[in-house]
Design a protein around this motif. Structure first.
Motif, PDB file in Angstrom:
ATOM      1  N   ASP A 150       0.824  -1.200   0.000  1.00  0.00           N
ATOM      2  CA  ASP A 150       0.000   0.000   0.000  1.00  0.00           C
ATOM      3  C   ASP A 150       0.865   1.260   0.000  1.00  0.00           C
ATOM      4  O   ASP A 150       0.583   2.225  -0.716  1.00  0.00           O
ATOM      5  CB  ASP A 150      -0.932  -0.008   1.215  1.00  0.00           C
ATOM      6  CG  ASP A 150      -1.841   1.215   1.236  1.00  0.00           C
ATOM      7  OD1 ASP A 150      -2.676   1.347   0.317  1.00  0.00           O
ATOM      8  OD2 ASP A 150      -1.721   2.034   2.164  1.00  0.00           O
ATOM      9  N   VAL A 151       1.939   1.238   0.779  1.00  0.00           N
ATOM     10  CA  VAL A 151       2.847   2.384   0.832  1.00  0.00           C
ATOM     11  C   VAL A 151       3.545   2.571  -0.514  1.00  0.00           C
ATOM     12  O   VAL A 151       3.660   3.690  -1.025  1.00  0.00           O
ATOM     13  CB  VAL A 151       3.887   2.212   1.960  1.00  0.00           C
ATOM     14  CG1 VAL A 151       4.976   3.271   1.864  1.00  0.00           C
ATOM     15  CG2 VAL A 151       3.209   2.287   3.320  1.00  0.00           C
ATOM     16  N   LEU A 152       4.008   1.480  -1.112  1.00  0.00           N
ATOM     17  CA  LEU A 152       4.687   1.568  -2.404  1.00  0.00           C
ATOM     18  C   LEU A 152       3.760   2.127  -3.487  1.00  0.00           C
ATOM     19  O   LEU A 152       4.174   2.954  -4.310  1.00  0.00           O
ATOM     20  CB  LEU A 152       5.196   0.191  -2.832  1.00  0.00           C
ATOM     21  CG  LEU A 152       6.264  -0.465  -1.953  1.00  0.00           C
ATOM     22  CD1 LEU A 152       6.641  -1.829  -2.530  1.00  0.00           C
ATOM     23  CD2 LEU A 152       7.503   0.416  -1.826  1.00  0.00           C
ATOM     24  N   MET A 153       2.519   1.683  -3.490  1.00  0.00           N
ATOM     25  CA  MET A 153       1.571   2.152  -4.489  1.00  0.00           C
ATOM     26  C   MET A 153       1.189   3.612  -4.239  1.00  0.00           C
ATOM     27  O   MET A 153       1.026   4.385  -5.194  1.00  0.00           O
ATOM     28  CB  MET A 153       0.317   1.272  -4.484  1.00  0.00           C
ATOM     29  CG  MET A 153       0.571  -0.210  -4.784  1.00  0.00           C
ATOM     30  SD  MET A 153       1.451  -0.514  -6.336  1.00  0.00           S
ATOM     31  CE  MET A 153       0.256   0.089  -7.537  1.00  0.00           C
ATOM     32  N   LYS A 154       1.062   3.983  -2.995  1.00  0.00           N
ATOM     33  CA  LYS A 154       0.699   5.359  -2.656  1.00  0.00           C
ATOM     34  C   LYS A 154       1.720   6.342  -3.204  1.00  0.00           C
ATOM     35  O   LYS A 154       1.355   7.420  -3.704  1.00  0.00           O
ATOM     36  CB  LYS A 154       0.569   5.509  -1.146  1.00  0.00           C
ATOM     37  CG  LYS A 154       0.245   6.929  -0.690  1.00  0.00           C
ATOM     38  CD  LYS A 154       0.121   7.006   0.817  1.00  0.00           C
ATOM     39  CE  LYS A 154      -0.173   8.435   1.261  1.00  0.00           C
ATOM     40  NZ  LYS A 154      -0.285   8.532   2.744  1.00  0.00           N
ATOM     41  N   TYR A 155       2.997   5.968  -3.115  1.00  0.00           N
ATOM     42  CA  TYR A 155       4.056   6.873  -3.565  1.00  0.00           C
ATOM     43  C   TYR A 155       4.563   6.517  -4.966  1.00  0.00           C
ATOM     44  O   TYR A 155       5.593   7.020  -5.399  1.00  0.00           O
ATOM     45  CB  TYR A 155       5.192   6.884  -2.545  1.00  0.00           C
ATOM     46  CG  TYR A 155       4.772   7.545  -1.247  1.00  0.00           C
ATOM     47  CD1 TYR A 155       4.782   8.929  -1.128  1.00  0.00           C
ATOM     48  CD2 TYR A 155       4.316   6.782  -0.172  1.00  0.00           C
ATOM     49  CE1 TYR A 155       4.361   9.546   0.046  1.00  0.00           C
ATOM     50  CE2 TYR A 155       3.893   7.393   1.004  1.00  0.00           C
ATOM     51  CZ  TYR A 155       3.915   8.766   1.108  1.00  0.00           C
ATOM     52  OH  TYR A 155       3.494   9.383   2.269  1.00  0.00           O
ATOM     53  N   GLU A 156       3.806   5.666  -5.657  1.00  0.00           N
ATOM     54  CA  GLU A 156       4.035   5.343  -7.068  1.00  0.00           C
ATOM     55  C   GLU A 156       5.470   4.892  -7.330  1.00  0.00           C
ATOM     56  O   GLU A 156       6.142   5.387  -8.249  1.00  0.00           O
ATOM     57  CB  GLU A 156       3.682   6.556  -7.943  1.00  0.00           C
ATOM     58  CG  GLU A 156       2.231   6.991  -7.805  1.00  0.00           C
ATOM     59  CD  GLU A 156       1.892   8.180  -8.679  1.00  0.00           C
ATOM     60  OE1 GLU A 156       2.825   8.871  -9.133  1.00  0.00           O
ATOM     61  OE2 GLU A 156       0.702   8.410  -8.923  1.00  0.00           O
ATOM     62  N   LYS A 157       5.929   3.925  -6.537  1.00  0.00           N
ATOM     63  CA  LYS A 157       7.293   3.436  -6.655  1.00  0.00           C
ATOM     64  C   LYS A 157       7.368   2.151  -7.472  1.00  0.00           C
ATOM     65  O   LYS A 157       6.487   1.295  -7.399  1.00  0.00           O
ATOM     66  CB  LYS A 157       7.899   3.195  -5.270  1.00  0.00           C
ATOM     67  CG  LYS A 157       8.094   4.480  -4.467  1.00  0.00           C
ATOM     68  CD  LYS A 157       9.009   5.439  -5.213  1.00  0.00           C
ATOM     69  CE  LYS A 157       9.074   6.791  -4.556  1.00  0.00           C
ATOM     70  NZ  LYS A 157       9.955   7.723  -5.293  1.00  0.00           N
ATOM     71  N   LYS A 158       8.441   2.010  -8.225  1.00  0.00           N
ATOM     72  CA  LYS A 158       8.758   0.748  -8.857  1.00  0.00           C
ATOM     73  C   LYS A 158       9.366  -0.159  -7.792  1.00  0.00           C
ATOM     74  O   LYS A 158      10.073   0.311  -6.900  1.00  0.00           O
ATOM     75  CB  LYS A 158       9.747   0.945 -10.005  1.00  0.00           C
ATOM     76  CG  LYS A 158       9.196   1.765 -11.161  1.00  0.00           C
ATOM     77  CD  LYS A 158       8.027   1.066 -11.841  1.00  0.00           C
ATOM     78  CE  LYS A 158       7.542   1.831 -13.047  1.00  0.00           C
ATOM     79  NZ  LYS A 158       6.386   1.159 -13.701  1.00  0.00           N
ATOM     80  N   PHE A 159       9.093  -1.474  -7.904  1.00  0.00           N
ATOM     81  CA  PHE A 159       9.564  -2.351  -6.836  1.00  0.00           C
ATOM     82  C   PHE A 159       9.728  -3.779  -7.297  1.00  0.00           C
ATOM     83  O   PHE A 159       9.166  -4.209  -8.312  1.00  0.00           O
ATOM     84  CB  PHE A 159       8.606  -2.302  -5.640  1.00  0.00           C
ATOM     85  CG  PHE A 159       7.193  -2.712  -5.968  1.00  0.00           C
ATOM     86  CD1 PHE A 159       6.808  -4.044  -5.932  1.00  0.00           C
ATOM     87  CD2 PHE A 159       6.242  -1.756  -6.300  1.00  0.00           C
ATOM     88  CE1 PHE A 159       5.511  -4.424  -6.230  1.00  0.00           C
ATOM     89  CE2 PHE A 159       4.931  -2.115  -6.602  1.00  0.00           C
ATOM     90  CZ  PHE A 159       4.567  -3.455  -6.563  1.00  0.00           C
ATOM     91  N   LEU A 160      10.490  -4.516  -6.511  1.00  0.00           N
ATOM     92  CA  LEU A 160      10.664  -5.961  -6.662  1.00  0.00           C
ATOM     93  C   LEU A 160      10.811  -6.509  -5.252  1.00  0.00           C
ATOM     94  O   LEU A 160      11.806  -6.252  -4.573  1.00  0.00           O
ATOM     95  CB  LEU A 160      11.905  -6.272  -7.494  1.00  0.00           C
ATOM     96  CG  LEU A 160      12.256  -7.753  -7.680  1.00  0.00           C
ATOM     97  CD1 LEU A 160      11.148  -8.476  -8.439  1.00  0.00           C
ATOM     98  CD2 LEU A 160      13.586  -7.907  -8.417  1.00  0.00           C
TER      99      LEU A 160
END
Length: 322
Positions: A150-160
């Protein structure tokens, strides 16, 4: 964001005490090299003094062409990987490579800084570091997977990131899959993790090596990502034909059941219920995801996987595009 579950409690949960092997990181990350050139990478669940995620990116800093590497950890980690003693301070590291000696592999003397707070990935100071990152790569606490994503999506981050395959069935996570905002990476299946000495052995998937190190293997581990990869554009090769006898319909629904992903019929244009392992082969150009059967009153498409009054496992409802 409200802290529904404290990171301290999560880290005391033995289900969160899994430490990723460098070899597993290397195998997965080998497919993503083009995504890191000139980028700032954040490992925000990783003590830089012991983390294999930090070690991987530090060793590959020049090869990947990284701009910056940030690593943070929660305060109850110490230099001893499995300590039961709490540190007074959470630590972080801001690394720009070692241009004087790029081949150096000894990071034991790398200087770390203290965080003002406890290092929770949801804390204000950790969010500020998140904002500075381009890509996030880590193994987050299993029990906080939903909050973490949820935090990653909120701040529109790319991730693995690493997580259990069962996370796909969470309402919030499944919605992201359905909207093609998240997908699985390359590795899916069994993965072995180091676990603490105080870990309680399970009947299966637990062992000790010759040094006394305890290990736990989990058979449903996946890499979750929103980095575009070749794999998600490859069609699943279909070879079977539909017959009513082999593909029974669910009671009260015009939906056929498919027991194996490899058995998806090649010319069937109706709705199909397939195992959750389908996501490892999912190509959004080939199939449309409609919903999750057997547990989905909250989805647009609802269905219960019952055949002749007998319930079967949850199924992903899909339809062929081509």
């Amino acid at each position: 964001m409200a802290k529904n579950t404290s990171l301290g409690n999560a880290r005391n949960n033995k289900e969160d005490e899994f430490y990723t092997q460098l070899s597993d990181i290397e195998k997965e990350l080998s497919h993503y090299k083009e995504h890191f050139k000139g980028k700032t990478v954040l490992c925000n669940c990783d003590d830089p003094r012991i983390s294999n995620f930090f070690k991987y990116f530090a060793l590959k800093f020049e090869e990947l062409g990284l701009k910056r590497l940030i690593s943070t950890c929660y305060k109850n980690q110490d230099v001893d990987l499995f300590t039961q003693n709490d540190c007074e301070k959470a630590v972080w590291l801001d690394y720009y490579g070692n241009p004087n000696d790029p081949t150096n592999t000894d990071f034991s003397t790398v200087q770390v800084k203290e965080l003002k707070g406890d290092g929770d990935f949801r804390s204000a100071e950790c969010i500020e570091l998140l904002k500075e990152a381009d890509v996030v790569v880590t193994n987050p606490p299993f029990s906080l997977f939903r909050e973490y994503v949820d935090v990653l999506m909120k701040y529109e981050k790319k991730f693995l990131i690493i997580g259990s395959q069962n996370n796909i069935t969470y309402k919030e996570i499944f919605k992201l899959f359905k909207e093609n905002k998240i997908w699985l990476g390359y590795k899916a299946g069994d993965m072995a993790f180091k676990v603490p000495d105080y870990y309680t052995p399970r009947e299966t998937r637990y062992w000790e090596d010759e040094t006394g190190q305890k290990w736990r293997s989990m058979g449903n581990i996946c890499w979750y990502t929103n980095l575009d990869i070749t794999k998600r554009h490859e069609d699943l090769i279909l070879y079977k034909n539909y017959t009513p006898e082999e593909y029974p319909k669910y009671d009260n629904y015009e939906i056929i059941n498919v027991n194996k992903v490899s058995d998806i019929p090649q010319e069937y244009d109706g709705v199909m219920g397939v195992p959750i392992t389908f996501f490892d082969k999912y190509n959004p150009e080939q199939f449309e995801i409609l919903g999750l059967a057997n547990s989905a009153r909250w989805l647009e498409y609802e269905c219960y996987t019952v055949i002749e009054n007998k319930k079967i496992y949850n199924r992903v409802l899909i339809k062929r595009k081509k």
